[in-house]
Design a protein around this motif. Sequence first.
Motif, mmCIF file in Angstrom:
data_model
loop_
_atom_site.group_PDB
_atom_site.id
_atom_site.type_symbol
_atom_site.label_atom_id
_atom_site.label_comp_id
_atom_site.label_asym_id
_atom_site.label_seq_id
_atom_site.Cartn_x
_atom_site.Cartn_y
_atom_site.Cartn_z
ATOM 1 N N LEU A 101 0.803 -1.224 0.000
ATOM 2 C CA LEU A 101 0.000 0.000 0.000
ATOM 3 C C LEU A 101 0.832 1.270 0.000
ATOM 4 C CD1 LEU A 101 -2.827 -0.796 2.580
ATOM 5 C CD2 LEU A 101 -3.017 -0.702 0.101
ATOM 6 N N SER A 102 2.085 1.179 0.423
ATOM 7 C CA SER A 102 2.890 2.388 0.603
ATOM 8 C C SER A 102 3.099 3.103 -0.722
ATOM 9 C CB SER A 102 4.224 2.062 1.248
ATOM 10 O OG SER A 102 5.075 1.458 0.318
ATOM 11 N N VAL A 103 3.424 4.370 -0.629
ATOM 12 C CA VAL A 103 3.570 5.239 -1.797
ATOM 13 C C VAL A 103 4.633 4.728 -2.747
ATOM 14 C CG1 VAL A 103 4.162 7.585 -2.504
ATOM 15 C CG2 VAL A 103 2.828 7.213 -0.438
ATOM 16 N N PHE A 104 5.730 4.220 -2.211
ATOM 17 C CA PHE A 104 6.852 3.805 -3.043
ATOM 18 C C PHE A 104 6.781 2.336 -3.434
ATOM 19 C CE2 PHE A 104 8.568 7.346 -0.479
ATOM 20 C CZ PHE A 104 8.719 8.238 -1.522
ATOM 21 N N HIS A 105 5.705 1.664 -3.084
ATOM 22 C CA HIS A 105 5.515 0.243 -3.402
ATOM 23 C C HIS A 105 6.764 -0.551 -3.032
ATOM 24 C CE1 HIS A 105 1.789 1.333 -5.284
ATOM 25 N NE2 HIS A 105 2.432 2.240 -5.994
ATOM 26 N N LEU A 106 6.997 -0.648 -1.730
ATOM 27 C CA LEU A 106 8.188 -1.309 -1.219
ATOM 28 C C LEU A 106 8.246 -2.781 -1.596
ATOM 29 C CD1 LEU A 106 8.198 0.191 2.377
ATOM 30 C CD2 LEU A 106 9.683 0.798 0.479
ATOM 31 N N ILE A 107 7.136 -3.339 -1.930
ATOM 32 C CA ILE A 107 7.100 -4.769 -2.200
ATOM 33 C C ILE A 107 6.387 -4.980 -3.537
ATOM 34 C CG2 ILE A 107 4.956 -5.157 -0.939
ATOM 35 C CD1 ILE A 107 6.158 -7.719 0.151
ATOM 36 N N ASP A 108 6.950 -5.808 -4.389
ATOM 37 C CA ASP A 108 6.294 -6.077 -5.660
ATOM 38 C C ASP A 108 5.347 -7.272 -5.526
ATOM 39 O OD1 ASP A 108 8.113 -8.099 -5.439
ATOM 40 O OD2 ASP A 108 9.067 -7.777 -7.373
ATOM 41 N N PHE A 109 4.679 -7.586 -6.600
ATOM 42 C CA PHE A 109 3.650 -8.622 -6.565
ATOM 43 C C PHE A 109 4.227 -9.986 -6.193
ATOM 44 C CE2 PHE A 109 0.962 -11.846 -8.659
ATOM 45 C CZ PHE A 109 -0.207 -11.607 -7.959
ATOM 46 N N LEU A 110 5.383 -10.322 -6.743
ATOM 47 C CA LEU A 110 5.995 -11.615 -6.451
ATOM 48 C C LEU A 110 6.360 -11.723 -4.965
ATOM 49 C CD1 LEU A 110 7.064 -14.332 -7.437
ATOM 50 C CD2 LEU A 110 9.226 -13.200 -7.950
ATOM 51 N N SER A 111 6.928 -10.673 -4.409
ATOM 52 C CA SER A 111 7.273 -10.682 -2.990
ATOM 53 C C SER A 111 6.023 -10.783 -2.128
ATOM 54 C CB SER A 111 8.052 -9.423 -2.622
ATOM 55 O OG SER A 111 9.273 -9.387 -3.307
ATOM 56 N N PHE A 112 4.961 -10.100 -2.549
ATOM 57 C CA PHE A 112 3.705 -10.193 -1.812
ATOM 58 C C PHE A 112 3.178 -11.625 -1.820
ATOM 59 C CE2 PHE A 112 -0.923 -10.180 -1.644
ATOM 60 C CZ PHE A 112 -1.122 -9.544 -0.428
ATOM 61 N N CYS A 113 3.251 -12.269 -2.982
ATOM 62 C CA CYS A 113 2.796 -13.664 -3.076
ATOM 63 C C CYS A 113 3.648 -14.583 -2.203
ATOM 64 C CB CYS A 113 2.817 -14.132 -4.528
ATOM 65 S SG CYS A 113 1.566 -13.353 -5.552
ATOM 66 N N LEU A 114 4.954 -14.342 -2.159
ATOM 67 C CA LEU A 114 5.824 -15.163 -1.307
ATOM 68 C C LEU A 114 5.494 -14.956 0.174
ATOM 69 C CD1 LEU A 114 9.258 -14.854 -3.127
ATOM 70 C CD2 LEU A 114 7.814 -16.880 -2.932
ATOM 71 N N CYS A 115 5.229 -13.709 0.557
ATOM 72 C CA CYS A 115 4.844 -13.447 1.959
ATOM 73 C C CYS A 115 3.514 -14.124 2.274
ATOM 74 C CB CYS A 115 4.743 -11.941 2.211
ATOM 75 S SG CYS A 115 6.329 -11.131 2.376
ATOM 76 N N ALA A 116 2.575 -14.048 1.340
ATOM 77 C CA ALA A 116 1.275 -14.690 1.552
ATOM 78 C C ALA A 116 1.432 -16.204 1.645
ATOM 79 C CB ALA A 116 0.317 -14.315 0.427
ATOM 80 N N LEU A 117 2.286 -16.780 0.797
ATOM 81 C CA LEU A 117 2.548 -18.222 0.846
ATOM 82 C C LEU A 117 3.206 -18.603 2.174
ATOM 83 C CD1 LEU A 117 2.579 -20.979 -0.578
ATOM 84 C CD2 LEU A 117 4.816 -20.354 -1.494
ATOM 85 N N PHE A 118 4.158 -17.808 2.624
ATOM 86 C CA PHE A 118 4.822 -18.075 3.905
ATOM 87 C C PHE A 118 3.806 -17.998 5.047
ATOM 88 C CE2 PHE A 118 7.539 -16.595 7.514
ATOM 89 C CZ PHE A 118 8.219 -17.781 7.680
ATOM 90 N N ALA A 119 2.919 -17.009 5.001
ATOM 91 C CA ALA A 119 1.885 -16.890 6.038
ATOM 92 C C ALA A 119 0.964 -18.113 6.010
ATOM 93 C CB ALA A 119 1.090 -15.603 5.837
ATOM 94 N N LEU A 120 0.615 -18.586 4.810
ATOM 95 C CA LEU A 120 -0.228 -19.770 4.684
ATOM 96 C C LEU A 120 0.482 -21.007 5.239
ATOM 97 C CD1 LEU A 120 -2.865 -21.008 3.615
ATOM 98 C CD2 LEU A 120 -1.701 -21.359 1.436
ATOM 99 N N ILE A 121 1.769 -21.129 4.961
ATOM 100 C CA ILE A 121 2.545 -22.255 5.488
ATOM 101 C C ILE A 121 2.585 -22.197 7.023
ATOM 102 C CG2 ILE A 121 4.898 -23.200 5.667
ATOM 103 C CD1 ILE A 121 5.226 -22.418 2.669
ATOM 104 N N LEU A 122 2.801 -21.006 7.566
ATOM 105 C CA LEU A 122 2.799 -20.867 9.025
ATOM 106 C C LEU A 122 1.438 -21.214 9.611
ATOM 107 C CD1 LEU A 122 4.913 -17.668 9.738
ATOM 108 C CD2 LEU A 122 5.444 -20.018 10.351
ATOM 109 N N PHE A 123 0.375 -20.817 8.928
ATOM 110 C CA PHE A 123 -0.966 -21.157 9.401
ATOM 111 C C PHE A 123 -1.143 -22.679 9.434
ATOM 112 C CE2 PHE A 123 -5.483 -22.024 8.704
ATOM 113 C CZ PHE A 123 -6.005 -21.388 9.820
ATOM 114 N N CYS A 124 -0.672 -23.356 8.376
ATOM 115 C CA CYS A 124 -0.761 -24.824 8.348
ATOM 116 C C CYS A 124 0.089 -25.451 9.446
ATOM 117 C CB CYS A 124 -0.339 -25.355 6.978
ATOM 118 S SG CYS A 124 -1.496 -24.927 5.664
#
Length: 169
Positions: free
Chosen positions: A127-150
């Motif tokens: 969401l930040s103005v400078f888009h600190l994270i790109d789409f691929l990094s966001f997907c990796l973070c989401a995947l890591f969060a899903l793995i932690l949830f499992c």
Amino acid sequence: MKEKTLKTSARFISLLLTFGYILFAILSVSLLAGIIIIVGTRLFAPDMLLAAWEPAVKAGQSISFSQCVFFFICCFGVFTCIFLALYHAKKIFGCIGKGNSPFTVKTGIQIRKIALYILLSAILCSLSVFHLIDFLSFCLCALFALILFCISLIFDYGCKLQQEVDETL
């Protein structure tokens, strides 16, 4: 033998996590103070802010004040999420370092919280103005969060098995 190695490793990791969460607590508080100062300067001394902002505007390197504040708020949110994730990870490893079983209800809850904070920090970065994270990094973070949830669900199952073993003994 392996239990001693686990305790020693968990204590060491707990110490590292303590250092990390203290560092991010300091960064979060410092950034919050900076946000308050910037907003306060804008409200109570707009001429001083304009004088500081003017060289960047002349050089063509400026963003709007609201974009700047929003960016800092997103960074504050990310730092706070990292602090909370490290804090909960420290609690898990601290418990293991004391020789307690990791298969408790609290461990599963703490792992789910860590997953939530990782996902939330990825959202704030995107969401930040400078888009600190790109789409691929966001997907990796989401995947890591899903793995932690499992993994938290696995710990819940291990907790249930631990309770059944304790009841049969």
